[in-house]
Enzyme design. Sequence first.
Site, PDB file in Angstrom:
ATOM      1  CE  LYS A 218      21.154 -78.914  54.768  1.00  0.00           C
ATOM      2  NZ  LYS A 218      22.088 -78.605  53.712  1.00  0.00           N
TER       3      LYS A 218
ATOM      4  CE  LYS B  36      16.531 -71.693  54.478  1.00  0.00           C
ATOM      5  NZ  LYS B  36      17.836 -72.052  53.930  1.00  0.00           N
TER       6      LYS B  36
ATOM      7  CE  LYS C 199      19.997 -74.288  45.804  1.00  0.00           C
ATOM      8  NZ  LYS C 199      21.208 -74.515  46.595  1.00  0.00           N
TER       9      LYS C 199
HETATM   10  P1  AMP Z   1      21.754 -72.514  49.306  1.00  0.00           P
HETATM   11  O1  AMP Z   1      20.522 -72.674  48.478  1.00  0.00           O
HETATM   12  O2  AMP Z   1      21.539 -72.980  50.711  1.00  0.00           O
HETATM   13  O3  AMP Z   1      23.001 -73.046  48.672  1.00  0.00           O
HETATM   14  O4  AMP Z   1      21.972 -70.945  49.449  1.00  0.00           O
HETATM   15  C1  AMP Z   1      22.669 -70.146  48.523  1.00  0.00           C
HETATM   16  C2  AMP Z   1      22.567 -68.705  48.927  1.00  0.00           C
HETATM   17  O5  AMP Z   1      21.203 -68.269  48.905  1.00  0.00           O
HETATM   18  C3  AMP Z   1      23.045 -68.445  50.367  1.00  0.00           C
HETATM   19  O6  AMP Z   1      23.650 -67.177  50.419  1.00  0.00           O
HETATM   20  C4  AMP Z   1      21.774 -68.445  51.161  1.00  0.00           C
HETATM   21  O7  AMP Z   1      21.865 -67.709  52.365  1.00  0.00           O
HETATM   22  C5  AMP Z   1      20.809 -67.786  50.177  1.00  0.00           C
HETATM   23  N1  AMP Z   1      19.432 -68.207  50.446  1.00  0.00           N
HETATM   24  C6  AMP Z   1      18.964 -69.480  50.412  1.00  0.00           C
HETATM   25  N2  AMP Z   1      17.648 -69.504  50.695  1.00  0.00           N
HETATM   26  C7  AMP Z   1      17.283 -68.217  50.931  1.00  0.00           C
HETATM   27  C8  AMP Z   1      16.044 -67.593  51.285  1.00  0.00           C
HETATM   28  N3  AMP Z   1      14.932 -68.301  51.448  1.00  0.00           N
HETATM   29  N4  AMP Z   1      16.036 -66.252  51.449  1.00  0.00           N
HETATM   30  C9  AMP Z   1      17.167 -65.516  51.276  1.00  0.00           C
HETATM   31  N5  AMP Z   1      18.359 -66.050  50.949  1.00  0.00           N
HETATM   32  C10 AMP Z   1      18.421 -67.385  50.772  1.00  0.00           C
END
Ligand code: AMP
Length: 348
Positions: free
Chosen positions: A133, A214, A217
């Site tokens: 980031k 990966k 969002k």
């Molecule tokens: P975030 O969107 O970064 O706030 O992630 C929220 C939760 O979703 C966290 O536990 C992340 O590790 C999980 N997560 C986000 N993106 C992925 C992905 N592509 N595959 C699996 N888990 C994800």
Amino acid sequence: MTLSDAVLPAKGPASSTETRKKTVLSGVQPTGSLHLGNYVGALSVWVENQSQYNNLFCVANLHALTIPEAVNAAELRHNSRQVAALFIAAGIDPEESIIFIQSDVPAHPYLAWILGCCTPLGWLERMTQYKTKSAQAETIGSGLLNYPALQAADILLYKADFVPVGEDQTQHIEITRDIAQRFNHLFGECFPLPAPLTRASGARVMGFDDPTVKMSKSIAETRPGHAVSLLDDPDTIRKVIMRAVTDPGNETRFDYAQPGVKNLLVLYEVLSKEPRAAIEEKFAGKGYGFLKRELADLVIETLKPIQERYRQITTEPGYLDRLLAEGAGRASAIAERTLAEVRQLVGV
Ligand code: AMP
Ligand code: TRP
């Protein structure tokens, strides 16, 4: 720790182990629409294990401020409520689990300050998420670097035993353990060391338009073929999955499939809960078009009840506000107890 190793619920009549359930805490940043990766890697794991643990699920809106240039106040407020509603729509029972917004519990930034003081700079600079980031940011706020201290506060305030997350977050759980250990060493025993809880398969869902990255969002905001959002309509879901990047070929065995196909197979595996052998048999020699059609149907079917519940939750006047106020109260009661202990130990 993977799900298969997780502590099993106590069986039979009420026992002392049942009354001393372990604690789970996890969170999501409200920085955009939740996608299939969030569901598979995090939310569905929370739901599957819900009855086994005491659970707290947090909308990490203070974490969303770490790149302030990207913040729009009205959007952040909206997204925070949307994420909380999606927790419930996905199957989190607000009676059984505590759902709250991080900023409603001031003990989080308070403890984050104290933990930040106990965290060597080198540990923070090594974080992959910080490195990625900060390389993309024009100016780097100190919050971006201190991010793991706030996440550690989220976890340690509730003395969580397990933190169910996707694979990308395991490094943040490891640093939480290091921070907890350092605090305990400097000031006295206070925090148990939490362990990550990740899926053996599906902990890292890849982008449909590029299986080398990966699903995320932020990418989804600019690339419509990247992700399926939990609130997408059936046509959009079908379109995104049918266009998923796969190289030519027809290999559909998990161990031999190329990354794009493996990603589709893993999603099918998690959502269908079928064993790998049955899935391989079903798709053998059928071509990728068939796999995509079947997966699209399964995703649509999985998301339909979630979307219906989401609509109910968000149209019932006052329901979400009531629930979040209650969640904040229940979380605060626990957090304040831990904070009092910490203040006593550090002398403030
Ligand atoms: P975030 O969107 O970064 O706030 O992630 C929220 C939760 O979703 C966290 O536990 C992340 O590790 C999980 N997560 C986000 N993106 C992925 C992905 N592509 N595959 C699996 N888990 C994800
Ligand atoms: N940092 C996590 C992410 O980006 C979100 C998060 C905030 C979190 N606080 C947490 C996850 C506490 C687990 C526990 O995905």
